[in-house]
Design a protein around this motif. Structure first.
Motif, mmCIF file in Angstrom:
data_model
loop_
_atom_site.group_PDB
_atom_site.id
_atom_site.type_symbol
_atom_site.label_atom_id
_atom_site.label_comp_id
_atom_site.label_asym_id
_atom_site.label_seq_id
_atom_site.Cartn_x
_atom_site.Cartn_y
_atom_site.Cartn_z
ATOM 1 N N ASP A 11 1.253 -0.205 -4.085
ATOM 2 C CA ASP A 11 -0.034 0.480 -3.966
ATOM 3 C C ASP A 11 0.210 1.800 -3.246
ATOM 4 O O ASP A 11 0.636 1.807 -2.084
ATOM 5 C CB ASP A 11 -1.009 -0.393 -3.188
ATOM 6 C CG ASP A 11 -2.377 0.241 -3.006
ATOM 7 O OD1 ASP A 11 -2.595 1.385 -3.464
ATOM 8 O OD2 ASP A 11 -3.227 -0.423 -2.386
ATOM 9 N N LEU A 12 -0.052 2.910 -3.912
ATOM 10 C CA LEU A 12 0.210 4.223 -3.310
ATOM 11 C C LEU A 12 -0.697 4.524 -2.128
ATOM 12 O O LEU A 12 -0.426 5.446 -1.366
ATOM 13 C CB LEU A 12 0.106 5.317 -4.371
ATOM 14 C CG LEU A 12 1.173 5.252 -5.463
ATOM 15 C CD1 LEU A 12 0.912 6.297 -6.529
ATOM 16 C CD2 LEU A 12 2.565 5.418 -4.869
ATOM 17 N N ALA A 13 -1.758 3.762 -1.956
ATOM 18 C CA ALA A 13 -2.626 3.922 -0.784
ATOM 19 C C ALA A 13 -2.086 3.148 0.415
ATOM 20 O O ALA A 13 -2.570 3.327 1.535
ATOM 21 C CB ALA A 13 -4.040 3.448 -1.113
ATOM 22 N N ASP A 14 -1.084 2.330 0.199
ATOM 23 C CA ASP A 14 -0.501 1.492 1.241
ATOM 24 C C ASP A 14 0.738 2.193 1.826
ATOM 25 O O ASP A 14 1.837 2.072 1.293
ATOM 26 C CB ASP A 14 -0.136 0.133 0.647
ATOM 27 C CG ASP A 14 0.428 -0.852 1.653
ATOM 28 O OD1 ASP A 14 0.570 -0.497 2.834
ATOM 29 O OD2 ASP A 14 0.730 -1.985 1.231
ATOM 30 N N GLN A 15 0.517 2.935 2.907
ATOM 31 C CA GLN A 15 1.615 3.708 3.506
ATOM 32 C C GLN A 15 2.814 2.844 3.902
ATOM 33 O O GLN A 15 3.950 3.264 3.689
ATOM 34 C CB GLN A 15 1.106 4.515 4.700
ATOM 35 C CG GLN A 15 0.208 5.677 4.304
ATOM 36 C CD GLN A 15 0.919 6.683 3.409
ATOM 37 O OE1 GLN A 15 2.059 7.052 3.637
ATOM 38 N NE2 GLN A 15 0.244 7.100 2.357
ATOM 39 N N PRO A 16 2.625 1.647 4.472
ATOM 40 C CA PRO A 16 3.797 0.815 4.775
ATOM 41 C C PRO A 16 4.596 0.441 3.518
ATOM 42 O O PRO A 16 5.828 0.366 3.569
ATOM 43 C CB PRO A 16 3.192 -0.429 5.447
ATOM 44 C CG PRO A 16 1.922 0.060 6.054
ATOM 45 C CD PRO A 16 1.399 1.080 5.075
ATOM 46 N N ALA A 17 3.911 0.235 2.404
ATOM 47 C CA ALA A 17 4.620 -0.084 1.157
ATOM 48 C C ALA A 17 5.435 1.112 0.675
ATOM 49 O O ALA A 17 6.570 0.950 0.220
ATOM 50 C CB ALA A 17 3.630 -0.524 0.083
ATOM 51 N N ILE A 18 4.861 2.289 0.802
ATOM 52 C CA ILE A 18 5.603 3.499 0.425
ATOM 53 C C ILE A 18 6.796 3.693 1.356
ATOM 54 O O ILE A 18 7.901 3.994 0.912
ATOM 55 C CB ILE A 18 4.684 4.734 0.448
ATOM 56 C CG1 ILE A 18 3.653 4.623 -0.679
ATOM 57 C CG2 ILE A 18 5.494 6.018 0.295
ATOM 58 C CD1 ILE A 18 2.599 5.699 -0.658
ATOM 59 N N GLN A 19 6.567 3.510 2.641
ATOM 60 C CA GLN A 19 7.659 3.647 3.611
ATOM 61 C C GLN A 19 8.774 2.646 3.315
ATOM 62 O O GLN A 19 9.955 2.983 3.420
ATOM 63 C CB GLN A 19 7.134 3.455 5.041
ATOM 64 C CG GLN A 19 8.136 3.814 6.104
ATOM 65 C CD GLN A 19 8.583 5.267 6.055
ATOM 66 O OE1 GLN A 19 7.797 6.160 5.772
ATOM 67 N NE2 GLN A 19 9.854 5.495 6.309
ATOM 68 N N ALA A 20 8.406 1.433 2.919
ATOM 69 C CA ALA A 20 9.412 0.426 2.579
ATOM 70 C C ALA A 20 10.264 0.885 1.396
ATOM 71 O O ALA A 20 11.473 0.626 1.361
ATOM 72 C CB ALA A 20 8.742 -0.908 2.267
#
Length: 84
Positions: free
Chosen positions: A28-37
């Protein structure tokens, strides 16, 4: 000329690819922790996960492009799950 004459078109294309691979990877591009991961060191199991490797590379490319734009006084638009 600042080197970003076609920045809107190029950013749209890049964002389109990021959105595509994020969907494949379930990120989910709105999920900053997912992007950081995705940006962190790849997990050992990612060696065979070409889509996640591609997403990581595209995110890194976008960050570099944003950095160059900011250095030239431009304001890159925010990455969202929809292209405009």
């Amino acid at each position: 000329m600042n080197g970003f004459e076609n920045d809107s078109h190029e950013m749209n294309e890049l964002d389109h690819e990021i959105i595509h691979y994020a969907a494949i990877c379930g990120v989910d591009l709105a999920d900053q922790p997912a992007i950081q991961a995705c940006l962190e060191e790849p997990h050992a199991t990612w060696a065979e996960d070409k889509a996640r490797q591609t997403l990581r590379g595209l995110l890194i490319l976008r960050i570099k492009l944003e950095t160059e734009m900011i250095a030239q006084g431009l304001s890159p638009r925010k990455l969202t799950s929809q292209t405009t």
